[in-house]
Motif scaffolding. Structure first.
Motif, PDB file in Angstrom:
ATOM      1  N   TRP A 148       0.978  -1.263  -0.048  1.00  0.00           N
ATOM      2  CA  TRP A 148      -0.081   0.008  -0.078  1.00  0.00           C
ATOM      3  C   TRP A 148       0.860   1.318  -0.108  1.00  0.00           C
ATOM      4  O   TRP A 148       0.484   2.086  -0.730  1.00  0.00           O
ATOM      5  N   VAL A 149       1.947   1.130   0.865  1.00  0.00           N
ATOM      6  CA  VAL A 149       2.653   2.680   0.921  1.00  0.00           C
ATOM      7  C   VAL A 149       3.402   2.550  -0.454  1.00  0.00           C
ATOM      8  O   VAL A 149       3.560   3.743  -1.062  1.00  0.00           O
ATOM      9  N   GLY A 150       4.195   1.456  -1.064  1.00  0.00           N
ATOM     10  CA  GLY A 150       4.613   1.554  -2.216  1.00  0.00           C
ATOM     11  C   GLY A 150       3.991   2.137  -3.551  1.00  0.00           C
ATOM     12  O   GLY A 150       4.079   3.049  -4.230  1.00  0.00           O
ATOM     13  N   ILE A 151       2.603   1.490  -3.595  1.00  0.00           N
ATOM     14  CA  ILE A 151       1.756   1.978  -4.794  1.00  0.00           C
ATOM     15  C   ILE A 151       1.183   3.160  -4.356  1.00  0.00           C
ATOM     16  O   ILE A 151       1.031   3.997  -5.357  1.00  0.00           O
ATOM     17  N   GLU A 152       0.338   3.217  -3.456  1.00  0.00           N
ATOM     18  CA  GLU A 152      -0.586   4.461  -2.980  1.00  0.00           C
ATOM     19  C   GLU A 152       0.174   5.584  -2.597  1.00  0.00           C
ATOM     20  O   GLU A 152      -0.140   6.918  -3.036  1.00  0.00           O
ATOM     21  N   VAL A 153       1.263   5.574  -1.597  1.00  0.00           N
ATOM     22  CA  VAL A 153       1.818   6.807  -1.083  1.00  0.00           C
ATOM     23  C   VAL A 153       3.095   7.322  -2.204  1.00  0.00           C
ATOM     24  O   VAL A 153       2.987   8.441  -2.625  1.00  0.00           O
ATOM     25  N   LEU A 154       3.977   6.196  -2.734  1.00  0.00           N
ATOM     26  CA  LEU A 154       5.047   6.520  -3.350  1.00  0.00           C
ATOM     27  C   LEU A 154       4.721   6.555  -4.873  1.00  0.00           C
ATOM     28  O   LEU A 154       5.356   7.254  -5.537  1.00  0.00           O
ATOM     29  N   GLY A 155       4.060   5.674  -5.347  1.00  0.00           N
ATOM     30  CA  GLY A 155       3.704   5.440  -6.629  1.00  0.00           C
ATOM     31  C   GLY A 155       2.835   6.384  -7.273  1.00  0.00           C
ATOM     32  O   GLY A 155       2.912   6.556  -8.401  1.00  0.00           O
ATOM     33  N   GLY A 229       6.631   1.720 -22.379  1.00  0.00           N
ATOM     34  CA  GLY A 229       7.347   2.234 -21.197  1.00  0.00           C
ATOM     35  C   GLY A 229       6.883   1.822 -19.877  1.00  0.00           C
ATOM     36  O   GLY A 229       5.454   1.406 -19.735  1.00  0.00           O
ATOM     37  N   ILE A 230       7.525   2.028 -18.769  1.00  0.00           N
ATOM     38  CA  ILE A 230       7.005   1.859 -17.480  1.00  0.00           C
ATOM     39  C   ILE A 230       7.086   3.027 -16.783  1.00  0.00           C
ATOM     40  O   ILE A 230       7.634   3.957 -16.616  1.00  0.00           O
ATOM     41  N   ASP A 231       5.807   3.388 -16.017  1.00  0.00           N
ATOM     42  CA  ASP A 231       5.552   4.510 -15.269  1.00  0.00           C
ATOM     43  C   ASP A 231       5.818   4.137 -13.597  1.00  0.00           C
ATOM     44  O   ASP A 231       6.280   5.227 -12.848  1.00  0.00           O
ATOM     45  N   ILE A 232       5.536   3.107 -13.055  1.00  0.00           N
ATOM     46  CA  ILE A 232       5.523   2.713 -11.722  1.00  0.00           C
ATOM     47  C   ILE A 232       6.519   1.329 -11.743  1.00  0.00           C
ATOM     48  O   ILE A 232       5.791   0.469 -12.203  1.00  0.00           O
ATOM     49  N   TYR A 233       7.506   1.200 -11.277  1.00  0.00           N
ATOM     50  CA  TYR A 233       8.087  -0.079 -10.953  1.00  0.00           C
ATOM     51  C   TYR A 233       8.145  -0.328  -9.476  1.00  0.00           C
ATOM     52  O   TYR A 233       8.847   0.239  -8.800  1.00  0.00           O
ATOM     53  N   PHE A 234       7.436  -1.429  -8.943  1.00  0.00           N
ATOM     54  CA  PHE A 234       7.568  -1.714  -7.551  1.00  0.00           C
ATOM     55  C   PHE A 234       8.665  -2.860  -7.454  1.00  0.00           C
ATOM     56  O   PHE A 234       8.579  -3.878  -7.853  1.00  0.00           O
ATOM     57  N   ASP A 235       9.642  -2.488  -6.907  1.00  0.00           N
ATOM     58  CA  ASP A 235      11.037  -3.246  -6.795  1.00  0.00           C
ATOM     59  C   ASP A 235      11.070  -3.821  -5.533  1.00  0.00           C
ATOM     60  O   ASP A 235      11.112  -3.675  -4.535  1.00  0.00           O
ATOM     61  N   ASN A 236      10.865  -5.488  -5.842  1.00  0.00           N
ATOM     62  CA  ASN A 236      11.210  -6.385  -4.754  1.00  0.00           C
ATOM     63  C   ASN A 236      12.568  -7.077  -5.049  1.00  0.00           C
ATOM     64  O   ASN A 236      12.846  -7.923  -3.915  1.00  0.00           O
ATOM     65  N   VAL A 237      13.057  -7.321  -6.105  1.00  0.00           N
ATOM     66  CA  VAL A 237      14.063  -7.969  -6.309  1.00  0.00           C
ATOM     67  C   VAL A 237      15.692  -7.588  -6.361  1.00  0.00           C
ATOM     68  O   VAL A 237      16.758  -7.969  -6.333  1.00  0.00           O
ATOM     69  N   GLY A 238      15.807  -6.035  -6.830  1.00  0.00           N
ATOM     70  CA  GLY A 238      16.885  -5.426  -7.372  1.00  0.00           C
ATOM     71  C   GLY A 238      17.723  -6.004  -8.029  1.00  0.00           C
ATOM     72  O   GLY A 238      17.115  -6.811  -9.208  1.00  0.00           O
ATOM     73  N   GLY A 239      19.005  -6.011  -8.412  1.00  0.00           N
ATOM     74  CA  GLY A 239      20.176  -6.618  -9.325  1.00  0.00           C
ATOM     75  C   GLY A 239      19.682  -6.322 -10.811  1.00  0.00           C
ATOM     76  O   GLY A 239      19.306  -5.077 -11.405  1.00  0.00           O
ATOM     77  N   GLU A 240      19.898  -7.657 -11.423  1.00  0.00           N
ATOM     78  CA  GLU A 240      19.609  -7.088 -13.033  1.00  0.00           C
ATOM     79  C   GLU A 240      18.443  -6.742 -13.356  1.00  0.00           C
ATOM     80  O   GLU A 240      18.150  -6.102 -14.358  1.00  0.00           O
ATOM     81  N   MET A 241      17.241  -7.054 -12.618  1.00  0.00           N
ATOM     82  CA  MET A 241      15.908  -6.646 -13.114  1.00  0.00           C
ATOM     83  C   MET A 241      15.754  -5.079 -12.853  1.00  0.00           C
ATOM     84  O   MET A 241      15.157  -4.519 -13.801  1.00  0.00           O
ATOM     85  N   LEU A 242      16.152  -4.534 -11.755  1.00  0.00           N
ATOM     86  CA  LEU A 242      16.558  -3.257 -11.514  1.00  0.00           C
ATOM     87  C   LEU A 242      17.175  -2.505 -12.687  1.00  0.00           C
ATOM     88  O   LEU A 242      16.635  -1.259 -13.211  1.00  0.00           O
ATOM     89  N   GLU A 243      18.102  -2.949 -12.886  1.00  0.00           N
ATOM     90  CA  GLU A 243      18.854  -2.337 -14.317  1.00  0.00           C
ATOM     91  C   GLU A 243      18.226  -2.497 -15.613  1.00  0.00           C
ATOM     92  O   GLU A 243      17.969  -1.490 -16.128  1.00  0.00           O
TER      93      GLU A 243
END
Length: 350
Positions: A148-155, A229-243
């Motif tokens: 909720w914080v990641g999507i509603e507040v920050l996203g 393109g991507i407007d919001i990325y909710f990141d749980n994994v980092g690494g190669e995916m974040l790059e």
């Protein structure tokens, strides 16, 4: 219940700087606990744990390395802690009575019975709501709150936004995607098996999903699933995916960083670096990490919204229940394999 009770609890016997902790690192020990109310200090409770939450961040507390991780390390031979649902057995605080059910959202010992201070951020569980107790560690607990914080507040999602969620079948990801859908977004998830792909599309309403183990070219996968393109990325994994995501973000994209589970088992010098952060400048991207403790003033808003969604059938959850305090080691290890679905919880007592 009177006298004393034998209680099993998990202790950290040795640090695990790499990999997944094993029985060499975590030991199940038995202690004797007095149930005499006069044996506990004022403003303390004796509780019997009913459910214990198992979360990826717990692994980060066991490395013995102070290398930028966000929680202090557990000291050797201390009891490991986790969010819990517990029943009050004895009370030295007039705010709590024997038989009350409480949510300890952050620091309950992983034990069958324990003594805890009532000054913690404890919350009484409203049994009149008729919601399953486990949901207070899942949709109504820290996983749901993190989503909720990641999507509603920050996203700050808008109808039609393109949202990407990694680890989309996990305890947090399953709610992040559903919340984004409720805000009118187009939502794509990544996960580690074809079975999970099917799960998040059919049960959690994702528009589409892919298995990152078979879609090994992440740039190509994101080009296919996000042609606009991507407007919001909710990141749980980092690494190669974040790059890879940074090559596909739109102008003014938001990246709430909830966790980086792909990096937790590695010492910091071996973690995956992100080489294309310059895209954040050119596209004015906001990437922000967050902790639940910094947003507790919004917990009431979150709980009211999510409880209404649950009662209206707009949000669902999937739980993986392990049985018995002895299952903690196995359940923790499951988080770092593709075998895990949804929120992992230990049922200590029936």
């Amino acid at each position: 219940m009177a006298g004393v009770v034998e209680s099993r609890e998990w202790h950290l016997a040795a640090y695990a700087p790499e990999g997944v902790p094993t029985s060499d690192h975590l030991k199940l020990r038995t202690v004797t606990l007095s149930l005499d109310v006069d044996s506990i200090p004022d403003h303390h409770l004796i509780v019997q744990n009913i459910f214990i939450s198992v979360d990826p961040y717990q692994r980060t507390l066991m490395s013995g390395l102070e290398d930028g991780l966000y929680f202090p390390q557990i000291k050797l031979n201390e009891v490991v802690s986790a969010p819990t649902i517990a029943r009050v057995i004895r009370s030295k605080d007039s705010s709590y009575r024997e038989g009350d059910f409480i949510l300890n959202p952050s620091s309950g010992p992983i034990a069958e019975y324990c003594v805890i201070p009532s000054a913690l951020h404890l919350r009484k569980v409203d049994l009149a709501s008729e919601l399953p107790l486990q949901e207070y560690l899942s949709s109504l607990g820290l996983p749901g709150f993190a989503a909720w914080v990641g999507i509603e507040v920050l996203g700050d999602p808008k109808p039609g936004s393109n949202v990407f969620v990694s680890a989309a079948a996990g305890g947090v990801g399953m709610f992040a995607g559903q919340l984004a859908k409720l805000k009118g977004c187009r939502v794509i998830g990544s996960t580690g098996s074809d079975e999970k792909v099917k799960l998040i599309k059919e049960e959690f309403g994702y528009d589409d999903a892919f298995n990152y183990k078979t879609e090994t070219d992440l740039d190509a996968a994101l080009s296919k699933y996000f042609p606009n393109g991507i407007d919001i990325y909710f990141d749980n994994v980092g690494g190669e995916m974040l790059e890879a995501v940074h090559n596909h973000v739109n102008r003014h994209a938001r990246i709430p960083v909830c966790g980086m589970i792909s990096q937790y088992k590695k010492i910091w010098t071996e973690r995956q670096g992100v080489r294309n952060l310059l895209n954040m400048v050119g596209k004015e991207v906001r990437m922000e990490g967050f902790l639940m403790s910094s947003h507790l003033n919004r917990f009431g808003d979150f709980a009211k919204e999510i409880e209404s969604y649950i009662k209206e059938g707009k949000i669902s959850s999937k739980l993986k229940i392990y049985h018995g305090i002895e299952s903690y080691l196995e359940s923790l290890g499951s988080l770092f394999t593709s075998s895990n679905f949804g929120k992992v919880i230990i049922e200590v007592q029936k």
